[in-house]
Design a protein around this motif. Structure first.
Motif, PDB file in Angstrom:
ATOM      1  N   GLU A 265      41.036  90.214  33.281  1.00 43.22           N
ATOM      2  CA  GLU A 265      40.157  89.043  33.397  1.00 43.22           C
ATOM      3  C   GLU A 265      40.888  87.769  32.990  1.00 43.22           C
ATOM      4  O   GLU A 265      40.737  86.725  33.627  1.00 43.22           O
ATOM      5  N   LEU A 266      41.698  87.910  31.942  1.00 41.51           N
ATOM      6  CA  LEU A 266      42.475  86.765  31.477  1.00 41.51           C
ATOM      7  C   LEU A 266      43.490  86.330  32.532  1.00 41.51           C
ATOM      8  O   LEU A 266      43.654  85.129  32.809  1.00 41.51           O
ATOM      9  N   LYS A 267      44.150  87.299  33.140  1.00 42.33           N
ATOM     10  CA  LYS A 267      45.127  86.994  34.182  1.00 42.33           C
ATOM     11  C   LYS A 267      44.478  86.306  35.373  1.00 42.33           C
ATOM     12  O   LYS A 267      45.055  85.407  35.980  1.00 42.33           O
ATOM     13  N   GLN A 268      43.257  86.771  35.697  1.00 48.13           N
ATOM     14  CA  GLN A 268      42.531  86.161  36.811  1.00 48.13           C
ATOM     15  C   GLN A 268      42.231  84.694  36.516  1.00 48.13           C
ATOM     16  O   GLN A 268      42.402  83.820  37.366  1.00 48.13           O
ATOM     17  N   GLY A 269      41.800  84.443  35.277  1.00 46.15           N
ATOM     18  CA  GLY A 269      41.525  83.073  34.868  1.00 46.15           C
ATOM     19  C   GLY A 269      42.779  82.221  34.866  1.00 46.15           C
ATOM     20  O   GLY A 269      42.759  81.056  35.296  1.00 46.15           O
ATOM     21  N   GLU A 270      43.883  82.799  34.409  1.00 50.45           N
ATOM     22  CA  GLU A 270      45.158  82.078  34.392  1.00 50.45           C
ATOM     23  C   GLU A 270      45.631  81.776  35.810  1.00 50.45           C
ATOM     24  O   GLU A 270      46.171  80.698  36.078  1.00 50.45           O
ATOM     25  N   ALA A 271      45.422  82.728  36.712  1.00 42.20           N
ATOM     26  CA  ALA A 271      45.822  82.525  38.102  1.00 42.20           C
ATOM     27  C   ALA A 271      45.025  81.396  38.741  1.00 42.20           C
ATOM     28  O   ALA A 271      45.575  80.564  39.482  1.00 42.20           O
ATOM     29  N   GLN A 272      43.724  81.369  38.435  1.00 43.58           N
ATOM     30  CA  GLN A 272      42.879  80.297  38.959  1.00 43.58           C
ATOM     31  C   GLN A 272      43.297  78.950  38.384  1.00 43.58           C
ATOM     32  O   GLN A 272      43.350  77.946  39.099  1.00 43.58           O
ATOM     33  N   ALA A 273      43.593  78.951  37.080  1.00 44.42           N
ATOM     34  CA  ALA A 273      44.025  77.716  36.425  1.00 44.42           C
ATOM     35  C   ALA A 273      45.349  77.241  37.002  1.00 44.42           C
ATOM     36  O   ALA A 273      45.557  76.039  37.225  1.00 44.42           O
ATOM     37  N   LEU A 274      46.253  78.200  37.254  1.00 43.02           N
ATOM     38  CA  LEU A 274      47.547  77.854  37.836  1.00 43.02           C
ATOM     39  C   LEU A 274      47.386  77.302  39.242  1.00 43.02           C
ATOM     40  O   LEU A 274      48.040  76.313  39.613  1.00 43.02           O
ATOM     41  N   ALA A 275      46.519  77.921  40.013  1.00 42.24           N
ATOM     42  CA  ALA A 275      46.274  77.453  41.384  1.00 42.24           C
ATOM     43  C   ALA A 275      45.703  76.035  41.376  1.00 42.24           C
ATOM     44  O   ALA A 275      46.099  75.187  42.183  1.00 42.24           O
TER      45      ALA A 275
ATOM     46  N   ILE B  25      54.395  80.698  12.219  1.00 44.94           N
ATOM     47  CA  ILE B  25      53.212  79.977  11.764  1.00 44.94           C
ATOM     48  C   ILE B  25      52.441  80.856  10.782  1.00 44.94           C
ATOM     49  O   ILE B  25      51.210  80.813  10.693  1.00 44.94           O
ATOM     50  N   GLY B  26      53.188  81.660  10.026  1.00 49.89           N
ATOM     51  CA  GLY B  26      52.580  82.485   8.989  1.00 49.89           C
ATOM     52  C   GLY B  26      52.069  81.639   7.832  1.00 49.89           C
ATOM     53  O   GLY B  26      52.400  80.452   7.708  1.00 49.89           O
ATOM     54  N   ASN B  27      51.226  82.268   6.978  1.00 49.11           N
ATOM     55  CA  ASN B  27      50.672  81.583   5.795  1.00 49.11           C
ATOM     56  C   ASN B  27      49.997  80.268   6.153  1.00 49.11           C
ATOM     57  O   ASN B  27      50.282  79.221   5.570  1.00 49.11           O
ATOM     58  N   ASN B  28      49.100  80.312   7.142  1.00 45.20           N
ATOM     59  CA  ASN B  28      48.280  79.169   7.486  1.00 45.20           C
ATOM     60  C   ASN B  28      46.819  79.621   7.455  1.00 45.20           C
ATOM     61  O   ASN B  28      46.491  80.624   6.816  1.00 45.20           O
ATOM     62  N   ASN B  29      45.944  78.893   8.149  1.00 43.86           N
ATOM     63  CA  ASN B  29      44.506  79.203   8.096  1.00 43.86           C
ATOM     64  C   ASN B  29      43.976  79.688   9.437  1.00 43.86           C
ATOM     65  O   ASN B  29      42.829  79.418   9.795  1.00 43.86           O
ATOM     66  N   LEU B  30      44.801  80.384  10.209  1.00 46.59           N
ATOM     67  CA  LEU B  30      44.381  80.884  11.514  1.00 46.59           C
ATOM     68  C   LEU B  30      43.425  82.066  11.340  1.00 46.59           C
ATOM     69  O   LEU B  30      43.754  83.051  10.678  1.00 46.59           O
ATOM     70  N   THR B  31      42.246  81.945  11.952  1.00 47.64           N
ATOM     71  CA  THR B  31      41.223  82.986  11.800  1.00 47.64           C
ATOM     72  C   THR B  31      40.880  83.680  13.107  1.00 47.64           C
ATOM     73  O   THR B  31      40.332  84.785  13.096  1.00 47.64           O
ATOM     74  N   SER B  32      41.187  83.039  14.246  1.00 50.36           N
ATOM     75  CA  SER B  32      40.761  83.565  15.552  1.00 50.36           C
ATOM     76  C   SER B  32      41.901  84.248  16.285  1.00 50.36           C
ATOM     77  O   SER B  32      42.919  83.632  16.618  1.00 50.36           O
ATOM     78  N   LEU B  33      41.726  85.538  16.565  1.00 53.34           N
ATOM     79  CA  LEU B  33      42.709  86.255  17.375  1.00 53.34           C
ATOM     80  C   LEU B  33      42.793  85.658  18.781  1.00 53.34           C
ATOM     81  O   LEU B  33      43.879  85.581  19.370  1.00 53.34           O
ATOM     82  N   GLU B  34      41.638  85.234  19.309  1.00 54.37           N
ATOM     83  CA  GLU B  34      41.604  84.676  20.662  1.00 54.37           C
ATOM     84  C   GLU B  34      42.491  83.445  20.780  1.00 54.37           C
ATOM     85  O   GLU B  34      43.071  83.170  21.837  1.00 54.37           O
ATOM     86  N   ASN B  35      42.609  82.691  19.681  1.00 56.69           N
ATOM     87  CA  ASN B  35      43.439  81.490  19.711  1.00 56.69           C
ATOM     88  C   ASN B  35      44.917  81.832  19.953  1.00 56.69           C
ATOM     89  O   ASN B  35      45.663  81.051  20.554  1.00 56.69           O
ATOM     90  N   VAL B  36      45.345  83.016  19.522  1.00 59.44           N
ATOM     91  CA  VAL B  36      46.735  83.426  19.704  1.00 59.44           C
ATOM     92  C   VAL B  36      47.063  83.606  21.187  1.00 59.44           C
ATOM     93  O   VAL B  36      48.214  83.464  21.610  1.00 59.44           O
ATOM     94  N   ALA B  37      46.052  83.874  22.000  1.00 59.46           N
ATOM     95  CA  ALA B  37      46.266  84.032  23.441  1.00 59.46           C
ATOM     96  C   ALA B  37      46.810  82.744  24.061  1.00 59.46           C
ATOM     97  O   ALA B  37      47.390  82.764  25.154  1.00 59.46           O
ATOM     98  N   TYR B  38      46.644  81.629  23.355  1.00 57.06           N
ATOM     99  CA  TYR B  38      47.214  80.339  23.800  1.00 57.06           C
ATOM    100  C   TYR B  38      48.725  80.471  24.008  1.00 57.06           C
ATOM    101  O   TYR B  38      49.307  79.797  24.869  1.00 57.06           O
ATOM    102  N   LEU B  39      49.359  81.358  23.236  1.00 53.92           N
ATOM    103  CA  LEU B  39      50.816  81.509  23.296  1.00 53.92           C
ATOM    104  C   LEU B  39      51.285  82.234  24.548  1.00 53.92           C
ATOM    105  O   LEU B  39      52.485  82.341  24.789  1.00 53.92           O
TER     106      LEU B  39
END
Length: 523
Positions: free
Chosen positions: A211-221, A138-152
Motif C-alpha cells: 500500500e505504501l509503495k502504491q502511494g509512493e508511486a502515485q506521489a512520484l507520478a 538521530i538516537g537519543n531524541n524524542n521520536l515516538t512514531s514508528l510511522e515517521n521513520v518511513a519518511y526515510l
C-alpha cells in the motif's frame, strides 16, 4: 543532559572564534606558522571543528565556501541555521545540542553523513534534498512514531541508521518495522540487519508495504507530472509567450473588471462576448506558436555562432601548437651543444640566435592572435546582425498581433457601448422588460454613467494588452543585450588569457636562455 560548562556564558560563532579554530586545527610545522603570519583564507579550509565551545547560535560560516566537514557537537545550539552557503558539506555533526526541529539543511545536497544524536527532536522532517545521505544518526531524541521513520524511505542511498535511545525503540515491533520499511538498510543501531529479520519483516508487513509503495508511486507520478508541466512552462517563458496558449490573457482582462461583469447581464452581450473571446484567443494562440518558433530560431542562431567560434579557435590553437613545435624542434639539443662546445664565440652565436628565435616566436604567436581577434570580430559582428534581425522581426510581428488584439477590443467596445446606450434609451422609455440585478440597473441612471462604465472597462482591457506587449518586447531586447554582452565579455577574457599565456611562455624560454648563458664555456 547537563554539561559541566552550562553555567558558562553562551557563545555565538564570531570572527575571533573562527580564526582561532582554524589556526589550532591547521598544520603546526613551519608551513603552518607561515600561513598564520600571512593569514589563512577561510575559503581554503575544508574541515572545521567547533565542538565543546558552548555555542548557542550558528553564524558567520558563509566564509567557508569549500567546507566539506563541520563538527558542531557538544554545544548548546537550539536551531539549525546559517548553513545555506556550505553546499559542499559532506559530513555534519550536530550531536549533543538542544535542537528541537530538523530544518535549515535544504542547501546541503552533497551531505552523506549527518549526526543529530542526543538532541530534542520529535519528528524526522525537512530533509528532502539530502538525496546523497548514507549515514544518519538521530538516537537519543524524542521520536515516538514508528510511522515517521518511513519518511526515510526516500533516501535510496541510506545504509546506516541509528535510532537507539528514542521512545519508539520500546515498541516490540521496532526492529521488524524498520527492516520492512527500509529494505536497503545495512546497519541499524550499530548492528547488521540480518537476512532472517528482513525476510520475516517482509512477510509481516507485506500488505502495508504494498500500500505504501502504491502511494509512493502515485506521489512520484504526480511529481513527475508537475515537473513536466514546470519544464514546459519554463520553455514557454524562455520564448516570452507563457500562458498565451489559452484564455489567460483574456481572462486577466476581466478578472478585475467589475463593470464588464455587470454589463454581461444585458441582452446580446453574452453572445457578443463569446465571439470576442474566441477571436481574441485565436490571435493569442497564433502569437504563442510564433513565439515558440522564433525562440527555436534564436537558439539555433546562438548554437551556430558558438560552433563557428569553436572552429575558429580550434584552427588557431592547432596553428599555434604547430608553430611552437617547429620552434622546439629547431632548438632541440641546444643545451648539449652549448655545454659540449669549447668555443665561446660559437656558443655565443647559438645563444644569440636562440634569443632571436624566442623574439620571433613571440611575435609570430602575437600576430596569429591578432588575426584570430580580427576573425572572431567578424564572426561576432555577423552574429550581432543576425540576432538583431531576429529580435527586430520578432518584435515587429508581436506588435502586429497585439494590434489585432486591440482592434478586437475596440470593436467589442463599440458594440458594447452601442448595446448599452440602446438599453439606456429603452429603460428611460420604460420599454426595457428584462430582469437585471439592481447594481447593474444603477449604471443606467444617465448616459454619462453608462458611457463612463463602458470606457473604464475598455481602458482596463487595453492596459492588460499593452502591458503584455511591453513585457514581451522588454524581455526580447534584454535577452539580445545580455547575449551580445556575454559574447564580448568572453572574447575579451579569452584574448587577455591568450596574450598572458604567450608572454608567460616567452618568459619561460627567456629564463631557460639565461640559464644556458650561465653555462657558456670560459676561455
Amino acid at each position: 543532559m547537563s554539561r559541566i560548562y552550562d553555567t558558562i556564558e553562551p557563545n555565538v560563532i564570531d570572527q575571533e572564534m573562527l580564526q582561532k579554530a582554524v589556526e589550532e586545527q591547521g598544520p603546526q610545522e613551519e608551513a603552518g606558522q607561515l600561513a598564520k603570519r600571512e593569514g589563512i583564507d577561510f575559503k581554503d579550509v575544508t574541515e572545521l571543528q567547533l565542538d565543546f565551545r558552548n555555542i548557542l547560535k550558528i553564524d558567520n560560516l558563509w566564509q567557508f565556501a569549500n567546507l566539506t566537514k563541520l563538527q558542531l557537537d557538544n554545544n548548546i545550539i537550539e536551531k539549525i541555521e546559517a548553513l545555506g552557503s556550505l553546499v559542499h558539506l559532506v559530513w555534519l555533526d550536530l550531536s549533543f545540542n538542544n535542537i528541537e526541529t530538523i530544518e535549515g539543511l535544504h542547501a546541503l545536497v552533497k551531505l552523506q553523513d549527518l549526526s543529530l544524536y542526543n538532541n530534542r527532536i520529535s519528528k524526522i522532517e525537512n530533509m528532502d534534498t539530502l538525496q546523497e545521505l548514507q549515514i544518519f544518526s538521530i538516537g537519543n531524541n524524542n521520536l515516538t512514531s514508528l510511522e515517521n521513520v518511513a519518511y526515510l524511505r526516500k533516501f535510496s542511498k541510506l545504509r546506516t541508521l541509528n535510532l537507539a535511545g528514542n521512545p519508539l525503540c520500546d515498541n516490540e515491533q521496532y526492529s521488524m518495522f524498520i527492516a520492512a520499511h527500509l529494505p536497503d538498510l545495512v546497519y541499524l543501531d550499530f548492528r547488521l540487519v540480518d537476512e532472517n529479520t528482513r525476510e520475516l519483516a517482509e512477510i509481516k508487513y507485506q500488505y502495508a508495504i504494498d500500500e505504501l509503495k502504491q502511494g509512493e508511486a502515485q506521489a512520484l507520478a504526480k511529481l513527475e507530472e508537475e515537473q513536466a508541466k514546470q519544464k514546459e512552462l519554463d520553455y514557454h517563458k524562455a520564448a516570452y509567450v507563457e500562458y498565451l496558449n489559452g484564455p489567460f490573457l483574456f481572462e486577466s482582462m476581466y478578472a478585475e473588471d467589475a463593470e464588464a461583469n455587470k454589463l454581461a447581464y444585458l441582452p446580446g452581450i453574452p453572445d457578443l462576448l463569446e465571439t470576442y473571446r474566441n477571436k481574441f484567443e485565436s490571435v493569442c494562440e497564433k502569437l504563442f506558436a510564433y513565439g515558440l518558433e522564433q525562440y527555436e530560431k534564436r537558439q539555433a542562431e546562438v548554437s551556430t555562432f558558438y560552433k563557428c567560434l569553436q572552429e575558429a579557435l580550434a584552427a588557431n590553437q592547432e596553428q599555434g601548437t604547430k608553430i611552437i613545435l617547429e620552434f622546439e624542434n629547431q632548438n632541440v639539443g641546444l643545451l648539449e651543444v652549448v655545454q659540449d662546445t669549447s668555443s665561446f664565440d660559437i656558443a655565443e652565436t647559438k645563444l644569440a640566435k636562440y634569443n632571436d628565435d624566442i623574439i620571433q616566436l613571440s611575435d609570430t604567436l602575437m600576430t596569429l592572435e591578432m588575426q584570430t581577434v580580427d576573425q572572431l570580430e567578424e564572426i561576432i559582428k555577423d552574429f550581432e546582425r543576425n540576432i538583431a534581425d531576429l529580435v527586430s522581426t520578432f518584435i515587429e510581428n508581436v506588435q502586429g498581433m497585439m494590434a489585432q488584439c486591440r482592434d478586437l477590443e475596440n470593436h467589442h467596445h463599440e458594440k458594447l457601448l452601442e448595446i448599452s446606450i440602446n438599453t439606456l434609451e429603452k429603460i428611460v422609455k420604460s420599454e426595457f422588460e428584462e430582469e437585471i440585478p439592481d447594481d447593474v440597473r444603477m449604471l443606467f441612471v444617465d448616459k454619462d454613467t453608462i458611457v463612463n462604465a463602458v470606457n473604464a472597462s475598455h481602458d482596463i482591457h487595453l492596459l492588460k494588452i499593452d502591458n503584455r506587449e511591453d513585457d514581451i518586447i522588454t524581455k526580447a531586447n534584454s535577452w539580445q543585450a545580455a547575449v551580445i554582452e556575454e559574447v564580448h565579455k568572453n572574447e575579451m577574457a579569452r584574448n587577455r588569457s591568450r596574450v598572458k599565456e604567450i608572454n608567460q611562455y616567452k618568459d619561460h624560454l627567456q629564463k631557460e636562455l639565461d640559464n644556458l648563458e650561465s653555462l657558456e664555456p670560459v676561455e
